[in-house]
Design an enzyme around this catalytic site. Structure first.
Site, PDB file in Angstrom:
ATOM      1  N   ARG A   1      -2.255 -11.026  -7.245  1.00 22.67           N
ATOM      2  CA  ARG A   1      -1.601 -12.278  -7.619  1.00 22.67           C
ATOM      3  C   ARG A   1      -1.502 -13.222  -6.419  1.00 22.67           C
ATOM      4  O   ARG A   1      -1.691 -14.407  -6.529  1.00 22.67           O
ATOM      5  CB  ARG A   1      -0.213 -12.006  -8.193  1.00 22.67           C
ATOM      6  N   ARG A   2      -1.167 -12.605  -5.275  1.00 22.10           N
ATOM      7  CA  ARG A   2      -0.989 -13.437  -4.071  1.00 22.10           C
ATOM      8  C   ARG A   2      -2.014 -13.051  -3.002  1.00 22.10           C
ATOM      9  O   ARG A   2      -2.108 -11.867  -2.638  1.00 22.10           O
ATOM     10  CB  ARG A   2       0.411 -13.245  -3.500  1.00 22.10           C
TER      11      ARG A   2
ATOM     12  N   GLY B   1       2.209   9.228 -17.682  1.00 25.36           N
ATOM     13  CA  GLY B   1       1.499   9.184 -16.390  1.00 25.36           C
ATOM     14  C   GLY B   1       0.411  10.228 -16.232  1.00 25.36           C
ATOM     15  O   GLY B   1      -0.587  10.200 -16.960  1.00 25.36           O
TER      16      GLY B   1
ATOM     17  N   ILE C   1       0.229  13.292 -16.933  1.00 29.42           N
ATOM     18  CA  ILE C   1       0.087  14.392 -17.910  1.00 29.42           C
ATOM     19  C   ILE C   1      -1.046  14.081 -18.879  1.00 29.42           C
ATOM     20  O   ILE C   1      -1.034  13.047 -19.534  1.00 29.42           O
ATOM     21  CB  ILE C   1       1.378  14.596 -18.731  1.00 29.42           C
TER      22      ILE C   1
ATOM     23  N   LYS D   1       5.515   4.003 -25.789  1.00 26.57           N
ATOM     24  CA  LYS D   1       4.773   5.261 -25.661  1.00 26.57           C
ATOM     25  C   LYS D   1       4.786   6.031 -26.987  1.00 26.57           C
ATOM     26  O   LYS D   1       3.786   6.641 -27.381  1.00 26.57           O
ATOM     27  CB  LYS D   1       5.365   6.105 -24.532  1.00 26.57           C
TER      28      LYS D   1
ATOM     29  N   ASP E   1      10.444   1.178 -23.009  1.00 27.38           N
ATOM     30  CA  ASP E   1       9.291   1.869 -22.419  1.00 27.38           C
ATOM     31  C   ASP E   1       8.922   3.094 -23.273  1.00 27.38           C
ATOM     32  O   ASP E   1       7.753   3.292 -23.624  1.00 27.38           O
ATOM     33  CB  ASP E   1       9.676   2.283 -20.988  1.00 27.38           C
TER      34      ASP E   1
ATOM     35  N   VAL F   1       0.740   6.767 -21.219  1.00 26.95           N
ATOM     36  CA  VAL F   1       1.796   7.644 -21.745  1.00 26.95           C
ATOM     37  C   VAL F   1       1.928   8.866 -20.843  1.00 26.95           C
ATOM     38  O   VAL F   1       0.971   9.607 -20.623  1.00 26.95           O
ATOM     39  CB  VAL F   1       1.498   8.097 -23.191  1.00 26.95           C
TER      40      VAL F   1
HETATM   41  N1  LIG Z   1       4.412   2.812 -11.726  1.00 22.20           N
HETATM   42  C1  LIG Z   1       4.240   3.854 -12.520  1.00 22.20           C
HETATM   43  O1  LIG Z   1       4.697   4.947 -12.225  1.00 22.20           O
HETATM   44  C2  LIG Z   1       3.465   3.714 -13.797  1.00 22.20           C
HETATM   45  C3  LIG Z   1       3.240   4.848 -14.588  1.00 22.20           C
HETATM   46  C4  LIG Z   1       2.490   4.737 -15.745  1.00 22.20           C
HETATM   47  C5  LIG Z   1       1.990   3.512 -16.124  1.00 22.20           C
HETATM   48  N2  LIG Z   1       2.245   2.418 -15.364  1.00 22.20           N
HETATM   49  C6  LIG Z   1       1.694   1.146 -15.797  1.00 22.20           C
HETATM   50  O2  LIG Z   1       0.760   0.689 -14.840  1.00 22.20           O
HETATM   51  C7  LIG Z   1       0.758  -0.712 -14.799  1.00 22.20           C
HETATM   52  C8  LIG Z   1       1.033  -1.166 -13.373  1.00 22.20           C
HETATM   53  O3  LIG Z   1       2.274  -0.663 -12.958  1.00 22.20           O
HETATM   54  P1  LIG Z   1       2.744  -0.712 -11.432  1.00 22.20           P
HETATM   55  O4  LIG Z   1       3.899   0.184 -11.345  1.00 22.20           O
HETATM   56  O5  LIG Z   1       1.583  -0.497 -10.530  1.00 22.20           O
HETATM   57  O6  LIG Z   1       3.255  -2.222 -11.360  1.00 22.20           O
HETATM   58  P2  LIG Z   1       3.401  -3.124 -10.066  1.00 22.20           P
HETATM   59  O7  LIG Z   1       4.310  -4.223 -10.421  1.00 22.20           O
HETATM   60  O8  LIG Z   1       3.686  -2.297  -8.862  1.00 22.20           O
HETATM   61  O9  LIG Z   1       1.918  -3.681  -9.921  1.00 22.20           O
HETATM   62  C9  LIG Z   1       1.374  -4.699 -10.717  1.00 22.20           C
HETATM   63  C10 LIG Z   1       0.613  -5.622  -9.768  1.00 22.20           C
HETATM   64  O10 LIG Z   1      -0.125  -6.562 -10.540  1.00 22.20           O
HETATM   65  C11 LIG Z   1      -0.070  -7.785  -9.839  1.00 22.20           C
HETATM   66  N3  LIG Z   1      -0.390  -8.889 -10.741  1.00 22.20           N
HETATM   67  C12 LIG Z   1       0.400  -9.507 -11.637  1.00 22.20           C
HETATM   68  N4  LIG Z   1      -0.274 -10.476 -12.260  1.00 22.20           N
HETATM   69  C13 LIG Z   1      -1.508 -10.472 -11.747  1.00 22.20           C
HETATM   70  C14 LIG Z   1      -2.675 -11.232 -11.999  1.00 22.20           C
HETATM   71  N5  LIG Z   1      -2.673 -12.206 -12.888  1.00 22.20           N
HETATM   72  N6  LIG Z   1      -3.784 -10.941 -11.310  1.00 22.20           N
HETATM   73  C15 LIG Z   1      -3.781  -9.962 -10.398  1.00 22.20           C
HETATM   74  N7  LIG Z   1      -2.727  -9.190 -10.114  1.00 22.20           N
HETATM   75  C16 LIG Z   1      -1.616  -9.453 -10.796  1.00 22.20           C
HETATM   76  C17 LIG Z   1       1.334  -7.864  -9.276  1.00 22.20           C
HETATM   77  O11 LIG Z   1       1.399  -8.765  -8.202  1.00 22.20           O
HETATM   78  C18 LIG Z   1       1.554  -6.417  -8.857  1.00 22.20           C
HETATM   79  O12 LIG Z   1       1.162  -6.194  -7.518  1.00 22.20           O
HETATM   80  C19 LIG Z   1       1.799  -1.169 -15.817  1.00 22.20           C
HETATM   81  O13 LIG Z   1       1.174  -1.413 -17.051  1.00 22.20           O
HETATM   82  C20 LIG Z   1       2.709   0.033 -15.930  1.00 22.20           C
HETATM   83  O14 LIG Z   1       3.368   0.109 -17.165  1.00 22.20           O
HETATM   84  C21 LIG Z   1       2.965   2.493 -14.199  1.00 22.20           C
HETATM   85  N1  LIG Z   2       9.418   3.380 -15.888  1.00 17.81           N
HETATM   86  C1  LIG Z   2       8.640   4.483 -16.339  1.00 17.81           C
HETATM   87  C2  LIG Z   2       7.369   4.558 -15.531  1.00 17.81           C
HETATM   88  C3  LIG Z   2       6.272   5.289 -16.209  1.00 17.81           C
HETATM   89  O1  LIG Z   2       5.800   4.643 -17.341  1.00 17.81           O
HETATM   90  C4  LIG Z   2       9.444   5.763 -16.218  1.00 17.81           C
HETATM   91  O2  LIG Z   2      10.563   5.756 -15.699  1.00 17.81           O
HETATM   92  O3  LIG Z   2       8.985   6.795 -16.711  1.00 17.81           O
HETATM   93 NA    NA Z   3      -0.930  10.635 -19.536  1.00 18.02          NA
END
Ligand SMILES: NC(=O)c1ccc[n+]([C@@H]2O[C@H](COP(=O)([O-])OP(=O)(O)OC[C@H]3O[C@@H](n4cnc5c(N)ncnc54)[C@H](O)[C@@H]3O)[C@@H](O)[C@H]2O)c1
Ligand SMILES: N[C@@H](CCO)C(=O)O
Ligand code: NA
Length: 451
Positions: free
Chosen positions: A52-53, A140, A142, A211, A207, A138
């Site tokens: 994004r940045r 993570g 697993i 899932k 959330d 869903v």
């Molecule tokens: N963090 C976890 O443990 C986890 C687990 C399972 C699933 N997820 C899923 O994974 C995805 C990402 O989660 P995360 O925890 O890494 O989130 P995060 O907020 O750490 O990362 C998302 C990144 O995307 C960037 N972003 C936003 N808009 C953008 C754009 N238009 N172009 C480019 N970059 C952009 C943000 O700046 C940020 O750095 C989500 O869908 C979340 O539900 C996360």
């Molecule tokens: N916020 C979620 C991250 C994984 O989707 C959790 O606590 O399980």
């Molecule tokens: Na999974």
């Protein structure tokens, strides 16, 4: 041989998002480059990382700084595989659709998007002859979607019960082990980095509901969207509820429950439906889900032929989630190399999604009542009038001094556990109980699962 398999033009991988998950994906793509190439049969080349940045220091990542771009829309036009780890609905959805239009297969970790627009994304994937994989969305790390979507494709799944939100499991576990209240346990989860500054999506069950929609859609070959999932979070779970569970040798868990129900309709014909719900429930400590501690996730599956299956592990965190993402990247890349496709949408069963009131549940109800003749009969009548059958009743007399009552009047504490009944009948029973003049307070109401 290995070298020969891994030769040929590299497959171009574009990464959208470089946050918690994206940075782990980038690192693993680079550090495991040779093994991934050998497994796929062609090298995987990271061709760009949309952020994004621009200008943020990302020197900790072992990637060429020239790969970072703020132009995600352009990046998706020049990739064979697009990994979406931005999250949210837009621009993630448009970017995925554009990537597919330009011929890329897509791997996403985005449960919110899949629960809202899964069918449209599957349709776009089919139209453009590409794959859509989302194992990380869903639970993570697993492996649960691929087992349901592929390994159990020859069986009939009856029920899927999951602890699919790590933050809420951590909070409920702390409430159980320390006796803390909800607010205190959330603060601790925030301090440890489990809960976000705004933990609404986790603690209100959004959330987990997304899932649950994804799990139910795959398990029952039926479209279920996030807004069709009945949802109750954990904000109302009190220390008294947790204590009531302890007394039953149970724990309180936030459960995502997806169940296929076969009932007989008014015309005597069998009718099938699916019940999909997220709510806190008491579950016996001895149940495989009862022992899931801290921020761990687990999913319990019951299928006709397979019987009971349990999947357990880390549902969140950069590296665990990236493990699932990379597994999907290898799967879609192998299709690019060897031909073929992963499974498309399977929604042929098209079962009705039942209202919560129709779901068969069991309740645990604690009541403070006046200790005088006829009270039990009144309470029993409230259950009978709503056609709810009682499984057990436990009564404890609290004398007036202990109860803090002026004049030393005695009162009783009643704990009633019901047999299963339509949720609407159980809710109506609780309302009727609260109206009785002999009932001083309904102190805890909690659904019971997993007997
Ligand atoms: N963090 C976890 O443990 C986890 C687990 C399972 C699933 N997820 C899923 O994974 C995805 C990402 O989660 P995360 O925890 O890494 O989130 P995060 O907020 O750490 O990362 C998302 C990144 O995307 C960037 N972003 C936003 N808009 C953008 C754009 N238009 N172009 C480019 N970059 C952009 C943000 O700046 C940020 O750095 C989500 O869908 C979340 O539900 C996360
Ligand atoms: N916020 C979620 C991250 C994984 O989707 C959790 O606590 O399980
Ligand atoms: Na999974």
């Amino acid at each position: 041989m290995q070298q020969e398999q891994a030769s040929g033009a590299p497959l171009r991988v574009a990464l959208l998002g470089c946050g918690v998950v994206g940075s782990s994906v980038a690192r693993m793509l680079v550090e495991h480059r040779d093994d991934l190439a050998a497994r796929v049969g062609r090298p995987l080349e990271l061709v760009g990382i949309a952020v994004r940045r621009a200008g943020r220091d990302r020197s900790d990542l072992p990637v060429d700084p020239s790969l970072f771009t703020t132009d995600a829309a352009e990046l998706v036009t020049r990739a064979d595989v697009v990994v979406e780890v931005i999250g949210g609905i837009e621009p993630a959805r448009s970017l995925i659709e554009s990537a597919m239009k330009h011929g890329a297969s897509v791997v996403s970790a985005n449960k919110a998007l899949l629960a809202e627009a899964g069918p449209a994304l599957y349709a776009a994937a089919a139209e453009h002859g590409v794959d859509l994989y989302y194992e990380a969305a869903v639970a993570g790390a697993i492996p649960i979607l691929r087992p349901i979507r592929e390994s159990l494709a020859g069986d009939e799944v009856r029920k899927v019960i999951g602890i699919v939100n790590g933050t809420t499991n951590y909070v409920l576990d702390k409430m159980d082990t320390t006796g803390q209240g909800f607010a205190e346990a959330v603060e601790q989860a925030q301090a440890l980095g489990y809960a976000e500054a705004d933990p609404t999506a986790d603690v209100e069950g959004f959330d987990a509901a997304a899932k649950a929609a994804i799990l139910a859609s795959l398990a029952f070959h039926t479209r279920v969207s996030g807004d069709q999932v009945y949802r109750e979070g954990i904000t109302e779970v009190s220390a008294a509820d947790v204590q009531a569970a302890r007394e039953m040798d149970c724990v309180v868990k936030l459960l995502a429950i997806c169940e296929r129900t076969d009932t007989t309709g008014p015309d005597g014909q069998p009718t099938a439906g699916v019940s999909v719900r997220v709510h806190p429930a008491m579950i016996p400590r001895s149940h495989p889900l009862g022992g899931v501690r801290d921020a761990f996730n687990a999913v319990f599956v019951e299928a006709d032929a397979a019987g009971q299956l349990m999947f357990y592990g880390k549902g969140a965190g950069g590296d665990p989630t990236a493990s699932a993402v990379l597994g999907d990247v290898v799967a879609v890349a192998r299709h690019r190399v060897g031909g073929g496709h992963g499974p498309g949408e399977s929604a042929y069963a098209d079962l009705p999604v039942l209202a919560m009131g129709q779901a068969l549940t069991r309740y645990h109800i604690s009541l403070d009542v006046a200790d005088r003749p006829g009270v039990l009969a009144q309470v029993a009548t409230a259950f009978a009038q709503n056609h709810v059958s009682i499984e057990t009743v436990r009564q404890q007399i609290v004398d007036g001094d202990d109860a803090g009552d002026a004049g030393g009047a005695t009162r009783a504490h009643l704990v009633v556990v019901t047999h299963s009944a339509p949720d609407a009948a159980l809710a109506a029973t609780v309302e009727a109980l609260a109206e009785l003049d002999t009932v001083r307070e309904v102190t805890s109401v909690m659904r019971v699962e997993g007997d």
